[in-house]
Design a protein around this motif. Structure first.
Motif, PDB file in Angstrom:
ATOM      1  N   SER A 141      13.650   3.401  -6.165  1.00  0.00           N
ATOM      2  CA  SER A 141      13.489   2.190  -6.115  1.00  0.00           C
ATOM      3  C   SER A 141      13.098   1.327  -5.233  1.00  0.00           C
ATOM      4  CB  SER A 141      14.889   1.725  -7.005  1.00  0.00           C
ATOM      5  OG  SER A 141      15.735   2.007  -5.901  1.00  0.00           O
ATOM      6  N   VAL A 142      12.883  -0.044  -5.273  1.00  0.00           N
ATOM      7  CA  VAL A 142      12.598  -0.766  -4.094  1.00  0.00           C
ATOM      8  C   VAL A 142      13.504  -1.959  -4.385  1.00  0.00           C
ATOM      9  CG1 VAL A 142      10.693  -2.335  -3.250  1.00  0.00           C
ATOM     10  CG2 VAL A 142      10.077  -0.234  -4.385  1.00  0.00           C
ATOM     11  N   HIS A 143      14.111  -2.387  -3.263  1.00  0.00           N
ATOM     12  CA  HIS A 143      14.947  -3.535  -3.081  1.00  0.00           C
ATOM     13  C   HIS A 143      14.596  -4.349  -1.764  1.00  0.00           C
ATOM     14  CE1 HIS A 143      17.850  -1.680  -5.648  1.00  0.00           C
ATOM     15  NE2 HIS A 143      17.519  -0.379  -5.002  1.00  0.00           N
ATOM     16  N   GLU A 144      14.502  -5.659  -2.059  1.00  0.00           N
ATOM     17  CA  GLU A 144      14.007  -6.625  -1.123  1.00  0.00           C
ATOM     18  C   GLU A 144      15.234  -7.383  -0.870  1.00  0.00           C
ATOM     19  OE1 GLU A 144      10.441  -8.661  -2.245  1.00  0.00           O
ATOM     20  OE2 GLU A 144      10.363  -7.276  -3.779  1.00  0.00           O
ATOM     21  N   THR A 145      15.027  -7.794   0.637  1.00  0.00           N
ATOM     22  CA  THR A 145      15.943  -9.120   1.234  1.00  0.00           C
ATOM     23  C   THR A 145      14.951 -10.120   1.750  1.00  0.00           C
ATOM     24  OG1 THR A 145      16.222  -8.184   3.310  1.00  0.00           O
ATOM     25  CG2 THR A 145      17.868  -7.390   1.601  1.00  0.00           C
ATOM     26  N   GLN A 146      15.418 -10.974   2.454  1.00  0.00           N
ATOM     27  CA  GLN A 146      14.324 -11.924   3.093  1.00  0.00           C
ATOM     28  C   GLN A 146      13.709 -11.150   3.986  1.00  0.00           C
ATOM     29  OE1 GLN A 146      16.824 -15.506   4.296  1.00  0.00           O
ATOM     30  NE2 GLN A 146      15.332 -16.714   2.977  1.00  0.00           N
ATOM     31  N   SER A 147      14.300 -10.414   5.032  1.00  0.00           N
ATOM     32  CA  SER A 147      13.688  -9.779   6.240  1.00  0.00           C
ATOM     33  C   SER A 147      12.960  -8.394   6.075  1.00  0.00           C
ATOM     34  CB  SER A 147      14.561  -9.890   7.379  1.00  0.00           C
ATOM     35  OG  SER A 147      15.796  -9.151   6.845  1.00  0.00           O
ATOM     36  N   GLU A 148      13.706  -7.676   5.145  1.00  0.00           N
ATOM     37  CA  GLU A 148      13.212  -6.262   4.951  1.00  0.00           C
ATOM     38  C   GLU A 148      13.102  -5.919   3.542  1.00  0.00           C
ATOM     39  OE1 GLU A 148      16.002  -3.707   8.159  1.00  0.00           O
ATOM     40  OE2 GLU A 148      16.815  -4.531   6.519  1.00  0.00           O
ATOM     41  N   ILE A 149      12.432  -4.692   3.324  1.00  0.00           N
ATOM     42  CA  ILE A 149      12.163  -3.870   1.908  1.00  0.00           C
ATOM     43  C   ILE A 149      12.854  -2.744   2.077  1.00  0.00           C
ATOM     44  CG2 ILE A 149      10.708  -3.357   0.358  1.00  0.00           C
ATOM     45  CD1 ILE A 149       8.682  -5.766   0.837  1.00  0.00           C
ATOM     46  N   ALA A 150      13.786  -2.372   1.167  1.00  0.00           N
ATOM     47  CA  ALA A 150      14.238  -0.836   1.297  1.00  0.00           C
ATOM     48  C   ALA A 150      13.327  -0.119   0.305  1.00  0.00           C
ATOM     49  CB  ALA A 150      15.924  -0.968   0.960  1.00  0.00           C
ATOM     50  N   LEU A 151      12.844   1.209   0.584  1.00  0.00           N
ATOM     51  CA  LEU A 151      12.459   2.124  -0.305  1.00  0.00           C
ATOM     52  C   LEU A 151      13.508   3.312  -0.559  1.00  0.00           C
ATOM     53  CD1 LEU A 151       8.816   2.336   0.855  1.00  0.00           C
ATOM     54  CD2 LEU A 151       9.781   0.638  -0.679  1.00  0.00           C
ATOM     55  N   ILE A 152      14.038   3.273  -1.897  1.00  0.00           N
ATOM     56  CA  ILE A 152      14.940   4.144  -2.060  1.00  0.00           C
ATOM     57  C   ILE A 152      14.116   5.695  -2.470  1.00  0.00           C
ATOM     58  CG2 ILE A 152      17.052   4.949  -3.322  1.00  0.00           C
ATOM     59  CD1 ILE A 152      17.418   2.525  -1.407  1.00  0.00           C
ATOM     60  N   HIS A 172       0.930  -1.239  -0.011  1.00  0.00           N
ATOM     61  CA  HIS A 172      -0.023  -0.036  -0.020  1.00  0.00           C
ATOM     62  C   HIS A 172       0.771   1.311   0.101  1.00  0.00           C
ATOM     63  CE1 HIS A 172      -2.550   3.321   1.825  1.00  0.00           C
ATOM     64  NE2 HIS A 172      -3.423   2.594   0.982  1.00  0.00           N
ATOM     65  N   GLU A 173       1.789   1.171   0.774  1.00  0.00           N
ATOM     66  CA  GLU A 173       3.004   2.648   0.978  1.00  0.00           C
ATOM     67  C   GLU A 173       3.711   2.790  -0.353  1.00  0.00           C
ATOM     68  OE1 GLU A 173       6.440   4.349   3.322  1.00  0.00           O
ATOM     69  OE2 GLU A 173       5.439   2.437   4.233  1.00  0.00           O
ATOM     70  N   ILE A 174       3.970   1.403  -1.070  1.00  0.00           N
ATOM     71  CA  ILE A 174       4.614   1.778  -2.296  1.00  0.00           C
ATOM     72  C   ILE A 174       3.573   2.408  -3.427  1.00  0.00           C
ATOM     73  CG2 ILE A 174       5.759   0.372  -4.045  1.00  0.00           C
ATOM     74  CD1 ILE A 174       6.876  -1.464  -2.020  1.00  0.00           C
ATOM     75  N   ALA A 175       2.293   1.791  -3.389  1.00  0.00           N
ATOM     76  CA  ALA A 175       1.162   2.134  -4.336  1.00  0.00           C
ATOM     77  C   ALA A 175       0.922   3.478  -4.324  1.00  0.00           C
ATOM     78  CB  ALA A 175      -0.028   1.264  -4.163  1.00  0.00           C
ATOM     79  N   VAL A 176       0.841   4.152  -3.150  1.00  0.00           N
ATOM     80  CA  VAL A 176       0.590   5.462  -2.650  1.00  0.00           C
ATOM     81  C   VAL A 176       1.677   6.443  -3.185  1.00  0.00           C
ATOM     82  CG1 VAL A 176       0.258   7.054  -1.009  1.00  0.00           C
ATOM     83  CG2 VAL A 176      -0.862   4.905  -0.900  1.00  0.00           C
TER      84      VAL A 176
END
Length: 79
Positions: free
Chosen positions: A66-77, A47-51
């Motif tokens: 950009s958006v980067h993903e790991t197993q435990s986190e998502i990083a929004l640049i 939802h946050e990414i879509a907004v």
């Protein structure tokens, strides 16, 4: 991206300064945990990414680069 010093830490995320290795441009990297209290946060994160994507033309809201993903986190640049 090089991860820099921690700027702020909130209840749901931590924001750190990130620097692009090739260009030297600085960004804010918002790290969101995928799970909190044994519950998936996927719906809230999506939802946050879509907004942010919907508001990309606004001058008053930070831009999502950009958006980067790991197993435990998502990083929004962000800008």
């Amino acid at each position: 991206m090089d991860e820099g010093e921690k700027k702020e830490k909130g209840k749901f995320a931590a924001v750190r300064k990130a620097v692009h290795r090739k260009t030297g441009m600085s960004f804010a990297a918002k790290f969101l945990r995928r799970r909190r209290r044994a519950q998936s946060q996927a719906k809230d994160i999506c939802h946050e990414i879509a907004v942010l994507m919907l508001c990309s033309d606004s001058e008053h809201i930070v831009k999502l680069h950009s958006v980067h993903e790991t197993q435990s986190e998502i990083a929004l640049i962000l800008e």
